[in-house]
Design an enzyme around this catalytic site. Structure first.
Site, mmCIF file in Angstrom:
data_model
loop_
_atom_site.group_PDB
_atom_site.id
_atom_site.type_symbol
_atom_site.label_atom_id
_atom_site.label_comp_id
_atom_site.label_asym_id
_atom_site.label_seq_id
_atom_site.Cartn_x
_atom_site.Cartn_y
_atom_site.Cartn_z
ATOM 1 C CE LYS A 180 55.379 -0.904 39.313
ATOM 2 N NZ LYS A 180 53.904 -0.928 39.250
ATOM 3 C CD GLU A 255 57.081 15.449 43.427
ATOM 4 O OE1 GLU A 255 56.216 15.965 44.151
ATOM 5 O OE2 GLU A 255 58.077 16.061 43.017
ATOM 6 C CB CYS A 289 49.185 14.063 45.865
ATOM 7 S SG CYS A 289 49.428 15.223 44.521
ATOM 8 C CD GLU A 386 47.677 10.750 50.722
ATOM 9 O OE1 GLU A 386 48.444 9.776 50.784
ATOM 10 O OE2 GLU A 386 47.752 11.616 49.836
#
Ligand code: NAD
Length: 483
Positions: A180, A255, A289, A386
Site C-alpha cells: 500500500k 518504522e 526519518c 518531528e
C-alpha cells in the site's frame, strides 16, 4: 488526457471496485499530473486472496531458497536497468531533485535486493540439544517458515527504497505481499510490481493497492489472511495500526519517526561536522526519518558553529529542482508546508533565536527555506517534535554527561550522530545513546547489510540486513522421539 494509475493485482492492472480516484499533484506548480485508483476494502480482499493462494499450493510455495534468490537477482538487475525512471518518478512526486534518489535511494534499493537474493538460501534452522522426553532420547530441530501474506504500508519520503527494504526481505523469506504505497507516491511501487512480473515472480506474489491509509491500510490491518503488517510512517498512523492489529495478535513492525541528535564536541573536525550536520538537516528537504534535526553543540564552539551553519543554510538555492543551480525543491505537499511553518512560528514564540530561513513567503509551490534556530532548549517543541522539514535546532551543552542526557531526553530513539576525534569518547557516547543506530563522524550511514529501526516512539522491530529477512519468518520446533 491525464494519466490514470490502477492497482496491480495478480499480475494485472485493475481499477478500483467503486471507480474512485485520487489526484496526484506536482508540489512545484501545484497542478494535477495524474490520478490513481482510490482503493476499497474489496480491492484489498482481492489482492490478499491472490497473495494467499500463492502461499497455499501456488507456484511460489514450491520454489526453494535458491530459486527465490534467482528471481530476486533478476529483479535487482531490472531495477538497475530502470533506475533513472524509478528515481525520476519518486523525485517528481515529491518535488525533490532526482539526483538524491539516483545517487542514494536507487543504489540502496538494488543492494537490498541483491543482499536478500543471497539470504533466501540461508534461512536455516537449528539443531537443539534437549534432556529428552520421559527418559527417551529425542532429536529437536527448528525450521524457518514464511510468516504469510504481508501488508507493506509505505510513506512518501523515499518510496522506492523503503518498499525495496520490505520487498527484498519478505520475498527472501518466502512471503507474499500487498503493498500500500503512500497517497502521494504510488507510481514507483506500480512500476516495481511490473518489474517483478518481468523478472518471473508468479502473478499474485507481489500486489499493489493504491488509496487512502484509513481505507486501504486499515483493510490490510483488519484482513484475517494478512499475517504481518510492515509499516513505515508516522507515529500517529503507527498507533492507529497497533490498535487494530493488537487484538488480532498480528505480527507488526513499525518504522516510525525521529528527532535524532547530532552531538558536536569541541574536538570535532569542524568542517566535517558542519557539512555532516547540513546534510543531515537538509537532505530531501529534511523529510527523512533519521534527519539530524537536534544539533547539540559544545558551548566552546556553539556560536561559531551556529553562525557557520546559518551561513550554509542561507546559501542554499531553493526552487524548482528542474532548473539549473537549484539545490532544494519544495516540501512534498501543502499540509507539510503548513506543518513546517507552524513549527517555525512556535520556535520563534518559544524564544529560540532564528538565525536563517523562517516562515515561507506566499507563492506557488510548497517551498520552505532552510531554517536554523540557535539558543534553544530541549523542552521547546522544535526540539521535541518531528517537524519533517528543513529546520535545525541548536542546543548547547558543557559536559559529556550533559550531552548524553540531552540526546536521550526524547520521546524518539531512531538514530544519533557523534562528531568527535576522541576515540574513547566516540565509543562511550555511542554506547550510551538510546537509539537503534549511531553514526560516528558520519550522518545516518545506510547499508543493505545493516539492520534499521528504532526504540521508544521510533517504533518496533528492525528491517534491513539478515535480521530483516529473519523477521519475516517464524521459527518452528520439531521434536522426534528416538526410542
Ligand atoms: P503517514 O503515517 O501519514 O503515512 C504512511 C503510510 O501509512 C501511508 O501509506 C498512509 O496512507 C498509511 N496510513 C495512514 N494512516 C493509516 C492507518 N490508519 N492505517 C493504515 N495505514 C495508514 O506518514 P507519511 O507522512 O507518509 O511519512 C512521514 C513519516 O514516516 C514520518 O514520521 C517519518 O519519520 C516516517 N518515516 C520513518 C522511517 C523509518 O525508517 N523509521 C522512514 C521513512 C519515514
Amino acid at each position: 488526457m491525464t494519466l490514470h494509475l490502477k492497482h496491480f493485482i495478480e499480475g494485472a492492472q485493475v481499477d478500483s471496485s467503486d471507480k474512485g480516484r485520487m489526484s496526484l499533484v506536482n508540489p512545484v506548480d501545484e497542478k494535477e499530473y495524474a490520478t490513481a485508483a482510490r482503493g476499497t476494502a474489496d480491492d484489498v480482499a482481492r489482492a490478499v486472496a491472490a497473495a494467499h493462494a500463492q502461499l497455499k499450493g501456488g507456484a511460489w510455495s514450491k520454489l526453494d531458497g535458491l530459486q527465490r534468490g534467482r528471481l530476486l537477482s533478476k529483479l535487482a538487475d531490472l531495477v538497475e536497468r530502470d533506475g533513472e525512471i524509478l528515481a525520476d518518478l519518486d523525485a517528481k512526486a515529491i518535488g525533490r531533485s532526482p539526483m538524491e534518489p539516483r545517487m542514494i535511494s536507487v543504489p540502496n534499493a538494488i543492494a537490498n535486493l541483491r543482499a536478500a537474493a543471497g539470504w533466501a538460501n540461508q534461512l536455516e534452522g537449528r539443531t537443539i540439544p534437549t534432556g529428552g522426553y520421559m527418559g527417551v532420547r529425542t532429536l529437536s530441530y527448528t525450521v524457518r517458515e514464511p510468516i504469510g501474506v504481508i501488508g507493506a504500508i509505505v510513506p512518501w519520503n523515499d518510496p522506492l527504497m523503503i518498499t525495496c527494504w520490505k520487498l527484498a526481505a519478505l520475498l527472501a523469506a518466502g512471503c507474499t505481499v500487498v503493498i500500500k504505497p503512500s497517497e502521494e507516491t504510488p507510481q514507483s511501487a506500480l512500476h516495481l510490481a511490473q518489474l517483478c512480473q518481468e523478472a518471473g515472480f508468479p502473478d499474485g506474489v507481489v500486489n499493489v493497492v493504491t488509496g487512502m491509509g484509513e481505507v486501504v491500510g486499515r483493510a490490510l490491518c483488519e484482513h484475517p489472511q494478512v499475517a504481518k503488517i510492515s509499516f513505515t510512517g508516522s507515529p500517529e498512523a503507527g498507533r492507529a495500526i497497533q490498535r487494530v492489529v493488537g487484538p488480532l495478535f498480528k505480527r507488526v513492525a513499525l518504522e516510525l519517526g525521529g528527532k535524532s541528535p547530532q552531538i558536536v564536541f569541541d574536538d570535532a573536525a569542524f568542517d566535517d561536522a558542519l557539512r555532516g550536520c547540513a546534510i543531515g538537516l537538509f537532505a530531501n528537504q529534511g523529510q527523512v526519518c533519521a534527519a539530524g534535526s537536534r544539533i547539540l553543540v559544545h558551548k566552546g564552539i556553539a556560536q561559531k558553529f551556529a553562525a557557520a551553519l546559518a551561513d550554509l543554510a542561507a546559501a542554499v538555492k531553493v526552487g524548482d529542482p528542474a532548473q539549473p543551480g537549484i539545490q532544494m525543491g519544495p516540501v512534498a505537499k501543502k499540509a507539510q508546508q503548513e506543518r513546517v511553518n507552524r513549527y517555525i512560528r512556535q520556535g520563534i514564540d518559544e524564544g529560540a533565536q532564528l538565525l536563517a530561513g523562517g516562515v515561507s513567503s506566499p507563492g506557488k509551490g510548497f517551498f520552505v527555506r532552510p531554517t536554523i534556530f540557535a539558543n534553544a532548549t530541549n523542552q521547546m517543541s522544535i526540539a521535541r517534535e518531528e517537524i519533517f522539514g528543513p529546520v535545525g535546532t541548536i542546543i548547547e551543552f558543557e559536559t559529556d554527561e550533559q550531552a548524553v542526557a540531552l540526546a536521550n531526553d526524547s520521546d524518539y530513539g531512531l538514530a544519533a550522530t557523534v562528531w568527535t576525534t576522541n576515540l574513547t569518547r566516540a565509543h562511550k557516547v555511542a554506547q550510551a545513546m538510546e537509539v537503534g543506530a549511531v553514526g560516528v563522524n558520519c550522518w545516518s550511514p545506510l547499508d543493505a547489510n545493516l539492520p534499521w529501526g528504532g526504540l521508544k516512539t521510533s517504533g518496533i522491530g528492525r528491517e534491513g540486513g539478515f535480521t530483516g529477512a529473519l523477521s519475516f519468518t517464524e521459527e518452528k520446533v520439531i521434536t522426534v522421539l528416538l526410542p
